[in-house]
Design an enzyme around this catalytic site. Structure first.
Site, short mmCIF file in Angstrom:
data_model
loop_
_atom_site.label_atom_id
_atom_site.label_comp_id
_atom_site.label_asym_id
_atom_site.label_seq_id
_atom_site.Cartn_x
_atom_site.Cartn_y
_atom_site.Cartn_z
N CYS A 117 0.83 -1.21 0.00
CA CYS A 117 0.00 0.00 0.00
C CYS A 117 0.87 1.27 0.00
O CYS A 117 1.46 1.59 -1.01
CB CYS A 117 -1.02 -0.05 1.14
SG CYS A 117 -2.40 1.10 0.88
N HIS A 157 -3.63 -5.24 0.47
CA HIS A 157 -3.12 -5.65 1.78
C HIS A 157 -3.19 -7.16 2.00
O HIS A 157 -4.18 -7.65 2.55
CB HIS A 157 -3.94 -4.97 2.88
CG HIS A 157 -3.60 -3.54 3.08
ND1 HIS A 157 -2.62 -3.11 3.94
CD2 HIS A 157 -4.12 -2.43 2.52
CE1 HIS A 157 -2.54 -1.80 3.91
NE2 HIS A 157 -3.44 -1.35 3.06
N GLU A 213 -1.77 -8.89 4.27
CA GLU A 213 -1.71 -9.26 5.69
C GLU A 213 -3.07 -9.16 6.39
O GLU A 213 -3.28 -9.77 7.44
CB GLU A 213 -0.69 -8.38 6.43
CG GLU A 213 -1.10 -6.95 6.74
CD GLU A 213 -1.24 -6.04 5.53
OE1 GLU A 213 -0.77 -6.42 4.43
OE2 GLU A 213 -1.84 -4.96 5.67
#
Ligand SMILES: *[C@@H]1O[C@H](CO)[C@@H](O)[C@H](O)[C@H]1NC(C)=O
Ligand SMILES: *[C@@H]1O[C@H](CO)[C@@H](O)[C@H](O)[C@H]1NC(C)=O
Length: 321
Positions: free
Chosen positions: A139, A249, A251
């Site tokens: 990001c 993202h 994660e």
């Protein structure tokens, strides 16, 4: 940007897998058996400034990035902002890869940006000496990579501040380092289901990418996305360096629960794991280590406790420094 249909994606990927199997067992995805391997990789995660920090604290790391790297067999050290070049160089020579997380710090004039540039330059210089040091940007980190490579901020506003999307794979994704080891079923799911969470107001449009010689020369675009108006680069890897970035993202799927648009399906959680495994395997190709076991212990994230922040922020837990 050449994007291809889901049918072509599946067909191409199936053929690629068959080819991989036919070539040789030593060519199986991720880790060639003949290559030396570091089974104790340590990843540095860059901290950053924020407007909402407890008194006396100057930076933070969202704990999801730490868990993400740990899930694939790495240990983590925080990289704090505002250290000297000598201190950062010493850290660089002690760790096996670096991750630039998402967030809201300046990508040109913050402590995050300064440290990011130092690690990026050291990784490029290491590669030129034959040392493999992987760099990942997520990001904001992805956006910073494009600034570090091109020397310019090349962002376009997009309507992408809270949406899960499916990836539009480019033909180049099939010969990429990043996606080569992904299971076929997961590639099919990524192409057809909204498994990648986007929380950004700015993007690198495909048009900007294609008209910037520095970016085009340095990176291969692996996936794109659109907000309905602007097509933007969503996954990229460098041609000649172990440098990777996602505007989305990976994660969050397994570790963040504060937003309704974060996907948590089995395929979404597998995406988190396979992205982490890919990057940690890149770090297993690096043999930097701390000067002593004591230095290593003192640097590890285990010396800090995450704080529960899910009631007041987008992150369930944060580390403050
Ligand atoms: C880091 O350095 C900048 C610029 O020198 C300064 O404005 C900032 O307060 C420093 N932050 C910390 C955490 O030391
Ligand atoms: C932005 O995208 C969302 C869907 O993600 C949509 O509901 C909204 O209308 C869009 N806003 C604008 C200004 O296009």
């Amino acid at each position: 940007m050449a994007t291809i249909s889901r049918e072509t994606v599946c067909f191409g990927f199936r053929n690629l897998l068959i080819l991989l199997f036919c070539l040789s067992v030593t060519c199986l995805p991720f880790f060639p058996t003949t290559q030396k391997r570091n089974d104790k990789p340590i990843i540095g995660i860059l901290s950053q400034e924020s407007r909402s920090l407890p008194a006396g604290k100057t930076s933070y790391i969202a704990a999801s990035y730490v868990k993400y790297m740990e899930s694939a067999g790495a240990r983590v050290i925080p990289i704090k902002i505002n250290q000297t070049l000598e201190e950062y160089t010493k850290i660089f020579n002690s760790i096996n890869g670096v991750l630039f997380p998402g967030g809201a710090a300046s990508i040109t004039s913050s402590g995050y940006a300064r440290a990011g540039k130092i690690f990026y330059d050291l990784a490029i210089e290491a590669k030129e000496r034959g040392v493999h040091f992987p760099v990942w940007g997520t990001c904001l980190g992805f956006e910073m990579l494009t600034v570090l490579t091109s020397g310019e901020k090349l962002l376009t506003g997009t309507n992408t501040s809270g949406v899960a999307l499916n990836l539009d794979f480019t033909v180049e994704a099939f010969e990429s380092k990043l996606f080569r080891g992904f299971p076929l079923a997961l590639m099919e799911a990524l192409a057809s289901e909204p498994l990648t969470e986007n929380s950004h107001k700015w993007s690198v449009s495909v048009e900007t990418f294609n008209t910037n010689p520095e970016l085009k020369k340095f990176y291969k675009v692996l996936t794109t996305n659109t907000d309905g108006t602007t097509e933007f680069v969503s996954t990229m890897e460098a041609h000649h360096y172990p440098i990777f970035g996602t505007q989305w993202h990976p994660e969050k799927n397994a570790y963040e629960w504060t937003k309704p648009y974060i996907p948590h399906s089995p395929a979404a959680v597998k995406t988190t794991f396979y992205m982490a495994e890919f990057f940690v395997n890149e770090a297993r190709k690096n043999f930097h280590k701390f000067e002593s076991a004591e230095d290593e212990s003192a640097a590890l994230i285990y010396n800090y406790n995450p704080v529960y922040t899910g009631q007041t922020s987008a992150f369930e837990q944060k580390y403050y420094f």
